[in-house]
Write a protein that holds these residues in place. Structure first.
Motif, PDB file in Angstrom:
ATOM      1  N   GLY A  90       7.535   7.071   3.721  1.00 31.20           N
ATOM      2  CA  GLY A  90       6.853   6.652   4.933  1.00 31.20           C
ATOM      3  C   GLY A  90       6.328   5.223   4.936  1.00 31.20           C
ATOM      4  N   VAL A  91       6.646   4.457   3.930  1.00 33.01           N
ATOM      5  CA  VAL A  91       6.148   3.086   3.859  1.00 33.01           C
ATOM      6  C   VAL A  91       6.815   2.216   4.934  1.00 33.01           C
ATOM      7  CG1 VAL A  91       7.840   2.193   2.230  1.00 33.01           C
ATOM      8  CG2 VAL A  91       5.559   1.240   2.255  1.00 33.01           C
ATOM      9  N   SER A  92       6.098   1.199   5.398  1.00 35.61           N
ATOM     10  CA  SER A  92       6.640   0.258   6.371  1.00 35.61           C
ATOM     11  C   SER A  92       7.218  -0.939   5.611  1.00 35.61           C
ATOM     12  CB  SER A  92       5.533  -0.223   7.321  1.00 35.61           C
ATOM     13  OG  SER A  92       5.965  -1.352   8.033  1.00 35.61           O
ATOM     14  N   PHE A  93       8.512  -1.166   5.799  1.00 35.76           N
ATOM     15  CA  PHE A  93       9.148  -2.312   5.137  1.00 35.76           C
ATOM     16  C   PHE A  93       8.511  -3.627   5.592  1.00 35.76           C
ATOM     17  CE2 PHE A  93      13.080   0.507   4.928  1.00 35.76           C
ATOM     18  CZ  PHE A  93      12.812   0.924   3.645  1.00 35.76           C
ATOM     19  N   GLU A  94       8.157  -3.710   6.866  1.00 36.10           N
ATOM     20  CA  GLU A  94       7.548  -4.934   7.381  1.00 36.10           C
ATOM     21  C   GLU A  94       6.236  -5.254   6.675  1.00 36.10           C
ATOM     22  OE1 GLU A  94       8.918  -2.584   9.363  1.00 36.10           O
ATOM     23  OE2 GLU A  94      10.665  -3.778   9.945  1.00 36.10           O
ATOM     24  N   GLU A  95       5.434  -4.204   6.400  1.00 32.62           N
ATOM     25  CA  GLU A  95       4.166  -4.422   5.699  1.00 32.62           C
ATOM     26  C   GLU A  95       4.404  -4.901   4.276  1.00 32.62           C
ATOM     27  OE1 GLU A  95       1.594  -0.997   5.885  1.00 32.62           O
ATOM     28  OE2 GLU A  95       1.792  -0.853   8.062  1.00 32.62           O
ATOM     29  N   LEU A  96       5.374  -4.316   3.600  1.00 42.18           N
ATOM     30  CA  LEU A  96       5.696  -4.741   2.242  1.00 42.18           C
ATOM     31  C   LEU A  96       6.179  -6.201   2.196  1.00 42.18           C
ATOM     32  CD1 LEU A  96       7.531  -1.603   0.777  1.00 42.18           C
ATOM     33  CD2 LEU A  96       5.224  -2.414   0.248  1.00 42.18           C
ATOM     34  N   ILE A  97       7.039  -6.540   3.150  1.00 41.02           N
ATOM     35  CA  ILE A  97       7.564  -7.913   3.216  1.00 41.02           C
ATOM     36  C   ILE A  97       6.425  -8.876   3.524  1.00 41.02           C
ATOM     37  CG2 ILE A  97       9.075  -9.465   4.522  1.00 41.02           C
ATOM     38  CD1 ILE A  97      10.996  -7.010   4.778  1.00 41.02           C
ATOM     39  N   ALA A  98       5.514  -8.496   4.420  1.00 36.87           N
ATOM     40  CA  ALA A  98       4.369  -9.355   4.772  1.00 36.87           C
ATOM     41  C   ALA A  98       3.454  -9.556   3.559  1.00 36.87           C
ATOM     42  CB  ALA A  98       3.597  -8.749   5.928  1.00 36.87           C
ATOM     43  N   GLN A  99       3.388  -8.564   2.662  1.00 35.27           N
ATOM     44  CA  GLN A  99       2.566  -8.655   1.475  1.00 35.27           C
ATOM     45  C   GLN A  99       3.241  -9.473   0.371  1.00 35.27           C
ATOM     46  OE1 GLN A  99       1.623  -4.670   0.188  1.00 35.27           O
ATOM     47  NE2 GLN A  99       0.716  -4.121   2.161  1.00 35.27           N
ATOM     48  N   GLY A 100       4.495  -9.827   0.583  1.00 39.53           N
ATOM     49  CA  GLY A 100       5.221 -10.623  -0.414  1.00 39.53           C
ATOM     50  C   GLY A 100       5.886  -9.815  -1.489  1.00 39.53           C
ATOM     51  N   LEU A 101       6.108  -8.547  -1.225  1.00 44.04           N
ATOM     52  CA  LEU A 101       6.789  -7.692  -2.219  1.00 44.04           C
ATOM     53  C   LEU A 101       8.277  -7.734  -2.034  1.00 44.04           C
ATOM     54  CD1 LEU A 101       4.408  -4.614  -2.226  1.00 44.04           C
ATOM     55  CD2 LEU A 101       4.501  -6.467  -3.855  1.00 44.04           C
TER      56      LEU A 101
END
Length: 101
Positions: A90-101
């Motif tokens: 259920g993770v959001s890819f956009e949130e991960l990318i925004a966090q720099g992961l």
């Protein structure tokens, strides 16, 4: 480039134009393969100089012809890094990318 074909030919403007032309023809092939950085100011990414400015009488008297080739080589990818990131459900890819992961 077969410069040997131009040895022992008259060192004049016609000879220099021929040398510049065959050099540019070769560089055009490389340019078509995206070998050079191009800009509006330098649309080819290279410049060939073979005229009186780099072949003054003193150079001609030494039985020499100078052909200067200025290039802006394109930068290449020498390494490609593939990173696999395993995420939670259920993770959001956009949130991960925004966090720099």
């Amino acid at each position: 480039i077969a410069y040997m074909d131009y040895l022992f030919e008259p060192n004049d403007n016609i000879q220099r134009m021929k040398l510049a032309s065959i050099t540019e023809t070769y560089l055009d092939v490389l340019g078509a393969r995206r070998a050079f950085q191009t800009t509006t100011a330098d649309p080819k990414g290279y410049r060939v100089q073979c005229d009186e400015s780099n072949n003054p009488p003193a150079v001609v008297d030494m039985n020499q012809t100078n052909v200067n080739v200025f290039i802006k080589p394109i930068k290449v990818s020498e390494f490609i890094q593939l990173q696999v990131i395993v995420t939670t459900t259920g993770v959001s890819f956009e949130e991960l990318i925004a966090q720099g992961l």
